[in-house]
Scaffold this motif. Structure first.
Motif, PDB file in Angstrom:
ATOM      1  N   ILE A 146     -30.494  13.279   6.550  1.00 55.82           N
ATOM      2  CA  ILE A 146     -29.281  12.752   5.903  1.00 55.82           C
ATOM      3  C   ILE A 146     -28.538  11.829   6.856  1.00 55.82           C
ATOM      4  CG2 ILE A 146     -27.011  13.377   4.966  1.00 55.82           C
ATOM      5  CD1 ILE A 146     -28.219  15.993   4.026  1.00 55.82           C
ATOM      6  N   ILE A 147     -28.064  10.744   6.322  1.00 55.48           N
ATOM      7  CA  ILE A 147     -27.155   9.866   7.056  1.00 55.48           C
ATOM      8  C   ILE A 147     -25.768  10.030   6.429  1.00 55.48           C
ATOM      9  CG2 ILE A 147     -26.545   7.507   7.678  1.00 55.48           C
ATOM     10  CD1 ILE A 147     -29.469   6.790   7.624  1.00 55.48           C
ATOM     11  N   LYS A 148     -24.844  10.575   7.185  1.00 55.63           N
ATOM     12  CA  LYS A 148     -23.473  10.769   6.700  1.00 55.63           C
ATOM     13  C   LYS A 148     -22.590   9.627   7.191  1.00 55.63           C
ATOM     14  CE  LYS A 148     -23.004  15.660   5.734  1.00 55.63           C
ATOM     15  NZ  LYS A 148     -22.147  16.859   5.919  1.00 55.63           N
ATOM     16  N   ILE A 149     -21.764   9.119   6.254  1.00 65.32           N
ATOM     17  CA  ILE A 149     -20.848   8.037   6.595  1.00 65.32           C
ATOM     18  C   ILE A 149     -19.558   8.666   7.103  1.00 65.32           C
ATOM     19  CG2 ILE A 149     -19.774   5.910   5.806  1.00 65.32           C
ATOM     20  CD1 ILE A 149     -22.868   6.062   5.616  1.00 65.32           C
ATOM     21  N   GLN A 150     -19.234   8.334   8.340  1.00 67.30           N
ATOM     22  CA  GLN A 150     -18.062   8.937   8.966  1.00 67.30           C
ATOM     23  C   GLN A 150     -16.817   8.127   8.624  1.00 67.30           C
ATOM     24  OE1 GLN A 150     -18.409   9.472  13.220  1.00 67.30           O
ATOM     25  NE2 GLN A 150     -17.576  11.524  13.010  1.00 67.30           N
ATOM     26  N   ASP A 151     -15.754   8.848   8.270  1.00 72.05           N
ATOM     27  CA  ASP A 151     -14.531   8.212   7.769  1.00 72.05           C
ATOM     28  C   ASP A 151     -13.716   7.578   8.877  1.00 72.05           C
ATOM     29  OD1 ASP A 151     -12.629   7.647   5.658  1.00 72.05           O
ATOM     30  OD2 ASP A 151     -11.356   9.170   6.565  1.00 72.05           O
ATOM     31  N   ILE A 152     -13.085   6.474   8.542  1.00 73.15           N
ATOM     32  CA  ILE A 152     -12.020   5.899   9.349  1.00 73.15           C
ATOM     33  C   ILE A 152     -10.792   5.768   8.442  1.00 73.15           C
ATOM     34  CG2 ILE A 152     -13.616   4.625  10.835  1.00 73.15           C
ATOM     35  CD1 ILE A 152     -12.768   2.075   9.331  1.00 73.15           C
ATOM     36  N   ASN A 153      -9.657   5.608   9.011  1.00 75.27           N
ATOM     37  CA  ASN A 153      -8.425   5.521   8.209  1.00 75.27           C
ATOM     38  C   ASN A 153      -8.267   4.101   7.658  1.00 75.27           C
ATOM     39  OD1 ASN A 153      -6.039   6.250   7.004  1.00 75.27           O
ATOM     40  ND2 ASN A 153      -4.808   5.955   8.836  1.00 75.27           N
ATOM     41  N   ASP A 154      -8.892   3.873   6.539  1.00 74.60           N
ATOM     42  CA  ASP A 154      -8.861   2.531   5.954  1.00 74.60           C
ATOM     43  C   ASP A 154      -8.248   2.519   4.560  1.00 74.60           C
ATOM     44  OD1 ASP A 154     -10.928   4.013   4.865  1.00 74.60           O
ATOM     45  OD2 ASP A 154     -12.214   2.269   4.549  1.00 74.60           O
ATOM     46  N   ASN A 155      -7.641   3.636   4.140  1.00 75.85           N
ATOM     47  CA  ASN A 155      -7.012   3.696   2.823  1.00 75.85           C
ATOM     48  C   ASN A 155      -5.597   4.230   2.960  1.00 75.85           C
ATOM     49  OD1 ASN A 155      -9.216   3.195   0.588  1.00 75.85           O
ATOM     50  ND2 ASN A 155     -10.188   4.442   2.185  1.00 75.85           N
ATOM     51  N   GLU A 156      -4.641   3.467   2.443  1.00 72.96           N
ATOM     52  CA  GLU A 156      -3.261   3.933   2.450  1.00 72.96           C
ATOM     53  C   GLU A 156      -3.043   4.883   1.265  1.00 72.96           C
ATOM     54  OE1 GLU A 156      -3.251   0.475  -0.349  1.00 72.96           O
ATOM     55  OE2 GLU A 156      -4.166   0.955   1.595  1.00 72.96           O
ATOM     56  N   PRO A 157      -2.089   5.797   1.374  1.00 66.85           N
ATOM     57  CA  PRO A 157      -1.779   6.679   0.240  1.00 66.85           C
ATOM     58  C   PRO A 157      -1.274   5.871  -0.957  1.00 66.85           C
ATOM     59  CG  PRO A 157      -0.809   7.498   2.286  1.00 66.85           C
ATOM     60  CD  PRO A 157      -1.283   6.111   2.567  1.00 66.85           C
ATOM     61  N   LYS A 158      -1.657   6.315  -2.143  1.00 64.31           N
ATOM     62  CA  LYS A 158      -1.250   5.619  -3.361  1.00 64.31           C
ATOM     63  C   LYS A 158      -0.654   6.617  -4.361  1.00 64.31           C
ATOM     64  CE  LYS A 158      -4.692   1.912  -3.075  1.00 64.31           C
ATOM     65  NZ  LYS A 158      -5.822   1.239  -3.764  1.00 64.31           N
ATOM     66  N   PHE A 159       0.449   6.187  -4.997  1.00 63.26           N
ATOM     67  CA  PHE A 159       1.075   6.980  -6.061  1.00 63.26           C
ATOM     68  C   PHE A 159       0.484   6.515  -7.389  1.00 63.26           C
ATOM     69  CE2 PHE A 159       4.119   7.073  -2.594  1.00 63.26           C
ATOM     70  CZ  PHE A 159       4.535   8.392  -2.572  1.00 63.26           C
ATOM     71  N   LEU A 160      -0.490   7.247  -7.867  1.00 58.73           N
ATOM     72  CA  LEU A 160      -1.221   6.807  -9.059  1.00 58.73           C
ATOM     73  C   LEU A 160      -0.379   6.907 -10.325  1.00 58.73           C
ATOM     74  CD1 LEU A 160      -4.686   8.459  -8.325  1.00 58.73           C
ATOM     75  CD2 LEU A 160      -3.867   6.165  -7.722  1.00 58.73           C
ATOM     76  N   ASP A 161       0.653   7.742 -10.337  1.00 61.69           N
ATOM     77  CA  ASP A 161       1.478   7.938 -11.529  1.00 61.69           C
ATOM     78  C   ASP A 161       2.794   7.181 -11.478  1.00 61.69           C
ATOM     79  OD1 ASP A 161      -0.399   9.675 -12.615  1.00 61.69           O
ATOM     80  OD2 ASP A 161       0.453  11.399 -11.554  1.00 61.69           O
ATOM     81  N   GLY A 162       3.029   6.440 -10.409  1.00 67.21           N
ATOM     82  CA  GLY A 162       4.301   5.729 -10.291  1.00 67.21           C
ATOM     83  C   GLY A 162       4.312   4.417 -11.049  1.00 67.21           C
ATOM     84  N   PRO A 163       5.497   3.813 -11.266  1.00 71.19           N
ATOM     85  CA  PRO A 163       6.809   4.363 -10.904  1.00 71.19           C
ATOM     86  C   PRO A 163       7.184   5.538 -11.820  1.00 71.19           C
ATOM     87  CG  PRO A 163       7.092   2.325 -12.108  1.00 71.19           C
ATOM     88  CD  PRO A 163       5.611   2.467 -11.870  1.00 71.19           C
ATOM     89  N   TYR A 164       8.110   6.359 -11.320  1.00 66.64           N
ATOM     90  CA  TYR A 164       8.477   7.588 -12.010  1.00 66.64           C
ATOM     91  C   TYR A 164       9.851   7.438 -12.678  1.00 66.64           C
ATOM     92  CZ  TYR A 164       4.773   9.780  -9.192  1.00 66.64           C
ATOM     93  OH  TYR A 164       3.579  10.113  -8.607  1.00 66.64           O
ATOM     94  N   ILE A 165      10.042   8.200 -13.751  1.00 68.87           N
ATOM     95  CA  ILE A 165      11.335   8.273 -14.443  1.00 68.87           C
ATOM     96  C   ILE A 165      11.717   9.750 -14.539  1.00 68.87           C
ATOM     97  CG2 ILE A 165      12.597   7.832 -16.578  1.00 68.87           C
ATOM     98  CD1 ILE A 165      10.753   5.471 -17.086  1.00 68.87           C
ATOM     99  N   ALA A 166      12.930  10.065 -14.132  1.00 71.89           N
ATOM    100  CA  ALA A 166      13.363  11.462 -14.122  1.00 71.89           C
ATOM    101  C   ALA A 166      14.818  11.566 -14.553  1.00 71.89           C
ATOM    102  CB  ALA A 166      13.174  12.072 -12.734  1.00 71.89           C
ATOM    103  N   THR A 167      15.190  12.756 -14.996  1.00 74.88           N
ATOM    104  CA  THR A 167      16.558  13.033 -15.435  1.00 74.88           C
ATOM    105  C   THR A 167      17.001  14.366 -14.848  1.00 74.88           C
ATOM    106  OG1 THR A 167      16.200  11.852 -17.517  1.00 74.88           O
ATOM    107  CG2 THR A 167      18.073  13.350 -17.428  1.00 74.88           C
ATOM    108  N   VAL A 168      18.254  14.415 -14.424  1.00 80.01           N
ATOM    109  CA  VAL A 168      18.829  15.658 -13.913  1.00 80.01           C
ATOM    110  C   VAL A 168      20.275  15.731 -14.387  1.00 80.01           C
ATOM    111  CG1 VAL A 168      19.562  14.615 -11.720  1.00 80.01           C
ATOM    112  CG2 VAL A 168      19.156  17.078 -11.847  1.00 80.01           C
ATOM    113  N   PRO A 169      20.758  16.908 -14.801  1.00 80.20           N
ATOM    114  CA  PRO A 169      22.145  17.005 -15.268  1.00 80.20           C
ATOM    115  C   PRO A 169      23.128  16.660 -14.159  1.00 80.20           C
ATOM    116  CG  PRO A 169      20.871  18.922 -15.951  1.00 80.20           C
ATOM    117  CD  PRO A 169      20.019  18.173 -14.980  1.00 80.20           C
ATOM    118  N   GLU A 170      24.188  15.969 -14.536  1.00 78.11           N
ATOM    119  CA  GLU A 170      25.245  15.701 -13.572  1.00 78.11           C
ATOM    120  C   GLU A 170      25.872  17.023 -13.110  1.00 78.11           C
ATOM    121  OE1 GLU A 170      28.807  13.866 -15.048  1.00 78.11           O
ATOM    122  OE2 GLU A 170      28.492  14.608 -17.073  1.00 78.11           O
TER     123      GLU A 170
END
Length: 510
Positions: A146-170
């Motif tokens: 097996i040849i395993k591909i070793q990871d490097i930090n080449d991906n930034e975190p992503k918010f797949l569900d953003g932008p978000y909408i939220a509500t909170v009582p005053e």
């Protein structure tokens, strides 16, 4: 045969030792671009024993995203049967063979000829074989690696569900959960910190905070008032490498709205209202409107208006307009300027829907005073009474006054009255004479013999200052009428039917 089995067992033990040793070396050291994997040969110099040769290899590790111009060296395959004279030919097959990976068939060196991306494919399974170059006969059994591909930090975190909408009582307590945001990092979570994400807030303080590990956003300031500020734009950052310097970061926007609660009592902007209404206004007609202002919205701003005091509580009513939340004052009983010229009402506006935790901000009702003036209307004259019954003897002389008809102006001005006699059916046997003030006389104006037994006379009265002629009298709104019923009464000397005096039995017809 037993010696062969013994040597096979020795070779197997050497294989596992090599596997463990190489794995430990690779995983505990700095990632390598290639590892030389040689055939492990066991040869115990025992007399007259045949040596058993075998070749094994561990998995290869190679870093992803190589950007050099030369092919990337992955590792080396080598059999101890290879004497370096080129008699051994190395063959590579399996996933990516010849397309992603190539092998030098003489030296056994493996290279990657395409850019490798662990996020696209994390490992490749290949097979290797050593052949006799001259005869093509396998020198070693085909084996898999097996040849395993070793990871490097080449991906930034992503918010797949953003932008978000939220509500909170005053007015929510500090620490109230608003929403949880999640960032995904495509790097290998099992290798290093490339996929270890830490959350922080870039915009939205001091109103909100975010949990660095979970991404849960919470309120951070007490008494957040919707009426003061309703909308907030919060920016959250997710950074890999545990948030350390050099980590990659991604951001998302969270739009937070404060929902309304009933924390504002209603208040009348006007403490005194002045209104007026005509005395002729019909029942249920609108007099005016009052309004108690409530800074809340929706159900929390609903209002109920009530007349709680005042001398007009029985004369007027109030209802709430559900669309505009105003109180509509209406006429409940008939009005008379001559009887009562003004009224005072005390009106209360209150919230019907209360929240117990905000009762200390009350009271959630307010009152205002309403003054209502009744305006005079020029009303038609009034006959007293409105119906007359007159008996006239049959021998009455012409010019005899048979009835005095009276009317008065109900208004304060008490205008003078004139009267008109008008026969509804035929030409009347009576005529009228008015004194120009409040009454008139009905007189006999023809020969009494022409009188009918019964005659109805319509008397109409209008105000003198209007100076209306009789032809227009029916169009005058300030007119009232009285009906006079005149009946002829025979004199005693007139012959009337008489019964003869005689005795009759019960039931006898005479």
């Amino acid at each position: 045969m037993s010696n062969a089995k013994s040597r096979l067992g020795l070779g197997t033990s050497l294989y596992f030792w090599a596997l463990m040793d190489l794995t430990t070396t690779v995983l505990s050291s700095t990632p390598m671009t290639g590892v030389e994997l040689k055939t492990l040969f066991s040869d115990r110099a025992q007399s007259h024993q045949r040596s058993k040769r075998s070749w094994v290899w561990n998995q290869f590790f190679v870093l992803e995203e190589y950007t050099g111009t030369d092919p990337l060296y992955v590792g080396k395959l080598h059999s101890d049967m290879d004497r370096g004279d080129g008699s051994i030919k190395y063959i590579l097959s399996g996933e990516g063979a010849g397309i992603v990976f190539t092998i030098d068939d003489t030296t056994g060196d493996i290279h990657a000829i395409q850019r490798l991306d662990r996020e696209e494919r994390a490992q490749y399974t290949l097979r290797a074989q050593a052949l006799d170059r001259r005869t093509g006969r396998p020198m070693e059994p085909e084996s898999e690696f097996i040849i395993k591909i070793q990871d490097i930090n080449d991906n930034e975190p992503k918010f797949l569900d953003g932008p978000y909408i939220a509500t909170v009582p005053e007015m929510s307590p500090v620490g109230t959960s608003v929403i949880q945001v999640t960032a995904t990092d495509a790097d290998d979570p099992t290798y290093g910190n490339s996929a270890r994400v830490v959350y922080s807030i870039l915009q939205g303080q001091p109103y909100f905070s975010v949990d660095s590990k979970t991404g849960v956003i919470r309120t951070a300031l007490m008494n957040m008032d919707r009426e003061a500020k309703e909308y907030y734009e919060v920016i959250i950052q997710a950074k890999d490498m545990g948030g350390q310097l050099g980590g990659l970061a991604g951001t998302t926007t969270v739009n937070i709205t404060l929902s309304d609660v009933n924390d504002n009592p209603p208040r009348f902007p006007q403490k005194h209202y002045q209104m007026s209404v005509l005395e002729s206004a019909p029942i249920s007609s609108t007099v005016g409107r009052v309004f108690a202002k409530d800074l809340d919205e929706g159900i929390n701003a609903e209002m109920k208006y009530t007349i709680v005091d005042g001398d007009g509580a029985d004369t007027f009513d109030i209802n709430t307009d559900p669309n505009f939340q105003v109180g509509i004052i209406t006429v409940k009983k008939p009005l008379s300027f001559e009887s009562k010229k003004s009224y005072t009402l005390k009106v209360e506006g209150a919230n019907p829907h209360l929240e117990m935790r905000f009762l200390n901000l009350g009271p959630f009702q307010d009152t205002t005073t309403v003054h209502i003036n009744v305006e005079d209307v020029d009303e038609p004259p009034v006959f007293e009474p409105g119906f007359y019954f007159v008996e006239v003897p049959e021998d009455v002389t012409i010019g005899t006054t048979i009835q005095i008809i009276s009317a008065k102006d109900p208004d304060v001005t008490n205008n003078s009255i004139r009267k008109i006699v008008n026969n509804l059916a035929t030409k009347s046997a009576f005529c009228w004479y008015g004194n120009g003030l409040t009454s008139c006389a009905i007189l006999v104006c023809v020969n009494p013999a022409s009188l009918l037994m019964t005659e109805n006379v319509l008397i109409q009265a209008d105000k003198q200052e209007l100076k209306l002629c009789s032809s227009a009298i029916f169009y005058n709104p300030y007119i009232n009428k009285a009906l006079v019923d005149i009946t002829e009464v025979p004199e005693p000397d007139t012959e009337l039917p008489r019964f003869d005096s005689q005795e009759c039995d019960f039931g006898q017809v005479t």
